[in-house]
Write a protein that holds these residues in place. Structure first.
Motif, PDB file in Angstrom:
ATOM      1  N   ILE A  77       0.830  -1.208   0.000  1.00  0.00           N
ATOM      2  CA  ILE A  77       0.000   0.000   0.000  1.00  0.00           C
ATOM      3  C   ILE A  77       0.871   1.267   0.000  1.00  0.00           C
ATOM      4  O   ILE A  77       0.489   2.292  -0.578  1.00  0.00           O
ATOM      5  CB  ILE A  77      -0.974  -0.011   1.208  1.00  0.00           C
ATOM      6  N   GLU A  78       2.057   1.174   0.605  1.00  0.00           N
ATOM      7  CA  GLU A  78       2.942   2.347   0.650  1.00  0.00           C
ATOM      8  C   GLU A  78       3.472   2.718  -0.735  1.00  0.00           C
ATOM      9  O   GLU A  78       3.943   3.841  -0.939  1.00  0.00           O
ATOM     10  CB  GLU A  78       4.130   2.088   1.574  1.00  0.00           C
ATOM     11  N   GLY A  79       3.414   1.754  -1.668  1.00  0.00           N
ATOM     12  CA  GLY A  79       3.997   1.994  -2.987  1.00  0.00           C
ATOM     13  C   GLY A  79       3.000   2.411  -4.044  1.00  0.00           C
ATOM     14  O   GLY A  79       3.377   2.610  -5.205  1.00  0.00           O
ATOM     15  N   LEU A  80       1.736   2.555  -3.670  1.00  0.00           N
ATOM     16  CA  LEU A  80       0.722   2.840  -4.697  1.00  0.00           C
ATOM     17  C   LEU A  80       0.616   4.321  -5.047  1.00  0.00           C
ATOM     18  O   LEU A  80       0.380   4.670  -6.198  1.00  0.00           O
ATOM     19  CB  LEU A  80      -0.643   2.323  -4.245  1.00  0.00           C
ATOM     20  N   ALA A  81       0.759   5.184  -4.079  1.00  0.00           N
ATOM     21  CA  ALA A  81       0.625   6.618  -4.353  1.00  0.00           C
ATOM     22  C   ALA A  81       1.834   7.113  -5.145  1.00  0.00           C
ATOM     23  O   ALA A  81       2.899   6.501  -5.129  1.00  0.00           O
ATOM     24  CB  ALA A  81       0.509   7.390  -3.040  1.00  0.00           C
ATOM     25  N   SER A  82       1.626   8.213  -5.861  1.00  0.00           N
ATOM     26  CA  SER A  82       2.744   8.864  -6.557  1.00  0.00           C
ATOM     27  C   SER A  82       3.077  10.128  -5.786  1.00  0.00           C
ATOM     28  O   SER A  82       2.429  11.158  -5.969  1.00  0.00           O
ATOM     29  CB  SER A  82       2.351   9.218  -7.991  1.00  0.00           C
ATOM     30  N   GLY A  83       4.070  10.062  -4.921  1.00  0.00           N
ATOM     31  CA  GLY A  83       4.395  11.213  -4.092  1.00  0.00           C
ATOM     32  C   GLY A  83       3.196  11.606  -3.245  1.00  0.00           C
ATOM     33  O   GLY A  83       2.651  10.791  -2.508  1.00  0.00           O
ATOM     34  N   TYR A 104     -18.656  -2.968   3.115  1.00  0.00           N
ATOM     35  CA  TYR A 104     -18.613  -3.553   1.769  1.00  0.00           C
ATOM     36  C   TYR A 104     -19.293  -2.692   0.697  1.00  0.00           C
ATOM     37  O   TYR A 104     -18.792  -2.569  -0.420  1.00  0.00           O
ATOM     38  CB  TYR A 104     -19.254  -4.941   1.773  1.00  0.00           C
ATOM     39  N   THR A 105     -20.431  -2.129   1.014  1.00  0.00           N
ATOM     40  CA  THR A 105     -21.159  -1.350   0.004  1.00  0.00           C
ATOM     41  C   THR A 105     -20.308  -0.190  -0.489  1.00  0.00           C
ATOM     42  O   THR A 105     -20.219   0.065  -1.705  1.00  0.00           O
ATOM     43  CB  THR A 105     -22.486  -0.828   0.609  1.00  0.00           C
ATOM     44  N   ASN A 106     -19.661   0.492   0.422  1.00  0.00           N
ATOM     45  CA  ASN A 106     -18.840   1.634   0.033  1.00  0.00           C
ATOM     46  C   ASN A 106     -17.554   1.189  -0.660  1.00  0.00           C
ATOM     47  O   ASN A 106     -17.055   1.876  -1.560  1.00  0.00           O
ATOM     48  CB  ASN A 106     -18.521   2.485   1.255  1.00  0.00           C
ATOM     49  N   ILE A 107     -17.037   0.055  -0.250  1.00  0.00           N
ATOM     50  CA  ILE A 107     -15.844  -0.493  -0.915  1.00  0.00           C
ATOM     51  C   ILE A 107     -16.184  -0.812  -2.368  1.00  0.00           C
ATOM     52  O   ILE A 107     -15.429  -0.476  -3.292  1.00  0.00           O
ATOM     53  CB  ILE A 107     -15.351  -1.756  -0.174  1.00  0.00           C
ATOM     54  N   GLY A 152      -5.258  -4.000   2.432  1.00  0.00           N
ATOM     55  CA  GLY A 152      -5.457  -5.257   1.707  1.00  0.00           C
ATOM     56  C   GLY A 152      -6.566  -5.139   0.682  1.00  0.00           C
ATOM     57  O   GLY A 152      -6.477  -5.681  -0.420  1.00  0.00           O
ATOM     58  N   GLN A 153      -7.631  -4.436   1.049  1.00  0.00           N
ATOM     59  CA  GLN A 153      -8.737  -4.248   0.097  1.00  0.00           C
ATOM     60  C   GLN A 153      -8.240  -3.493  -1.135  1.00  0.00           C
ATOM     61  O   GLN A 153      -8.570  -3.844  -2.285  1.00  0.00           O
ATOM     62  CB  GLN A 153      -9.870  -3.438   0.760  1.00  0.00           C
ATOM     63  N   ILE A 154      -7.457  -2.449  -0.912  1.00  0.00           N
ATOM     64  CA  ILE A 154      -7.005  -1.621  -2.041  1.00  0.00           C
ATOM     65  C   ILE A 154      -6.002  -2.393  -2.904  1.00  0.00           C
ATOM     66  O   ILE A 154      -6.094  -2.366  -4.138  1.00  0.00           O
ATOM     67  CB  ILE A 154      -6.411  -0.292  -1.515  1.00  0.00           C
ATOM     68  N   CYS A 155      -5.075  -3.092  -2.284  1.00  0.00           N
ATOM     69  CA  CYS A 155      -4.129  -3.895  -3.085  1.00  0.00           C
ATOM     70  C   CYS A 155      -4.874  -4.983  -3.850  1.00  0.00           C
ATOM     71  O   CYS A 155      -4.564  -5.261  -5.023  1.00  0.00           O
ATOM     72  CB  CYS A 155      -3.054  -4.509  -2.196  1.00  0.00           C
ATOM     73  N   SER A 156      -5.859  -5.588  -3.202  1.00  0.00           N
ATOM     74  CA  SER A 156      -6.629  -6.626  -3.874  1.00  0.00           C
ATOM     75  C   SER A 156      -7.416  -6.033  -5.045  1.00  0.00           C
ATOM     76  O   SER A 156      -7.502  -6.634  -6.123  1.00  0.00           O
ATOM     77  CB  SER A 156      -7.575  -7.286  -2.866  1.00  0.00           C
ATOM     78  N   ALA A 157      -7.975  -4.855  -4.839  1.00  0.00           N
ATOM     79  CA  ALA A 157      -8.733  -4.201  -5.916  1.00  0.00           C
ATOM     80  C   ALA A 157      -7.821  -3.888  -7.104  1.00  0.00           C
ATOM     81  O   ALA A 157      -8.218  -4.040  -8.262  1.00  0.00           O
ATOM     82  CB  ALA A 157      -9.384  -2.930  -5.391  1.00  0.00           C
ATOM     83  N   GLN A 158      -6.598  -3.474  -6.825  1.00  0.00           N
ATOM     84  CA  GLN A 158      -5.663  -3.227  -7.929  1.00  0.00           C
ATOM     85  C   GLN A 158      -5.343  -4.532  -8.655  1.00  0.00           C
ATOM     86  O   GLN A 158      -5.258  -4.569  -9.886  1.00  0.00           O
ATOM     87  CB  GLN A 158      -4.379  -2.572  -7.413  1.00  0.00           C
ATOM     88  N   GLY A 159      -5.189  -5.603  -7.896  1.00  0.00           N
ATOM     89  CA  GLY A 159      -4.979  -6.909  -8.521  1.00  0.00           C
ATOM     90  C   GLY A 159      -6.155  -7.306  -9.379  1.00  0.00           C
ATOM     91  O   GLY A 159      -5.986  -7.816 -10.496  1.00  0.00           O
ATOM     92  N   LEU A 160      -7.352  -7.058  -8.879  1.00  0.00           N
ATOM     93  CA  LEU A 160      -8.581  -7.351  -9.641  1.00  0.00           C
ATOM     94  C   LEU A 160      -8.586  -6.569 -10.950  1.00  0.00           C
ATOM     95  O   LEU A 160      -8.888  -7.117 -12.016  1.00  0.00           O
ATOM     96  CB  LEU A 160      -9.785  -6.999  -8.773  1.00  0.00           C
TER      97      LEU A 160
END
Ligand code: FES
Ligand code: FES
Length: 178
Positions: A94-100, A158-161, A124-132
């Motif tokens: 997750i630390e590596g996803l943002a650009s600056g 879940y609904t908001n995710i 984990g949700q965000i990394c998983s979503a990127q994988g998806l």
């Protein structure tokens, strides 16, 4: 358990130790060369030895998805993965996803949709979503639900995710049909 035995077993060992295996990982774009005990999980390596504590340890048994990271663009449960198995791989946390200072579109969408409460499952949700998104298989909202089903949220966000992932997918031109 003798506390010292856990200390010895959990992570990198001194260079030259007979039980150490040298591996190189590219973590969030930075090469890391380390001596690790063969039984060190990727999750423990990230959290305990690289201080990348964004990745969370929930169950430590492959059941909650809190530890999800991307390895060569594919999402995995880092608690079930030995670090030595990924020698030479590119790991994104997750630390590596943002650009600056600019948030990743999924991070921004999670904020806009209030897609977290305690936030423990969120990395984990965000990394998983990127994988998806990388997999390109989700065609409908139900597909997103199904393909995110390995990531549990105790708070029930879940609904908001789902709404956040849908927004990020649409913004990337890969939005699902309704
Ligand atoms: S901590 Fe890895 S799946 Fe729960
Ligand atoms: S926001 Fe709390 S576990 Fe998901």
């Amino acid at each position: 358990m003798n506390p010292s035995s856990r200390d010895l077993g959990a992570g990198p060992v001194p260079a030259g130790s007979p039980s150490g295996v040298e591996i190189t990982l590219e973590v969030n774009g930075v090469e890391k060369r380390m001596q690790v005990a063969p039984w060190t999980t990727l999750l423990d390596l990230l959290r305990e030895y690289l201080a990348l504590t964004g990745t969370k340890k929930g169950c430590d048994h492959g059941q909650c998805g809190a530890c999800t990271v991307l390895v060569n663009g594919t999402r995995i449960n880092s608690c079930l993965t030995l670090a030595v198995m990924k020698d030479g791989a590119k790991v994104t946390t997750i630390e590596g996803l943002a650009s600056g200072e600019t948030l990743h579109p999924l991070q921004q969408a999670f904020l806009e949709h209030d897609a977290f409460q305690c936030g423990y499952c969120t990395p984990g949700q965000i990394c998983s979503a990127q994988g998806l998104i990388n997999e390109g298989k989700a065609r409908t909202l139900d597909d997103i639900r199904e393909l995110m089903s390995g990531n549990l949220c105790r708070c029930g966000a879940y609904t908001n995710i789902l709404a956040a992932i849908e927004q990020a997918m649409r913004a990337s031109g890969k939005g699902p049909a309704r």
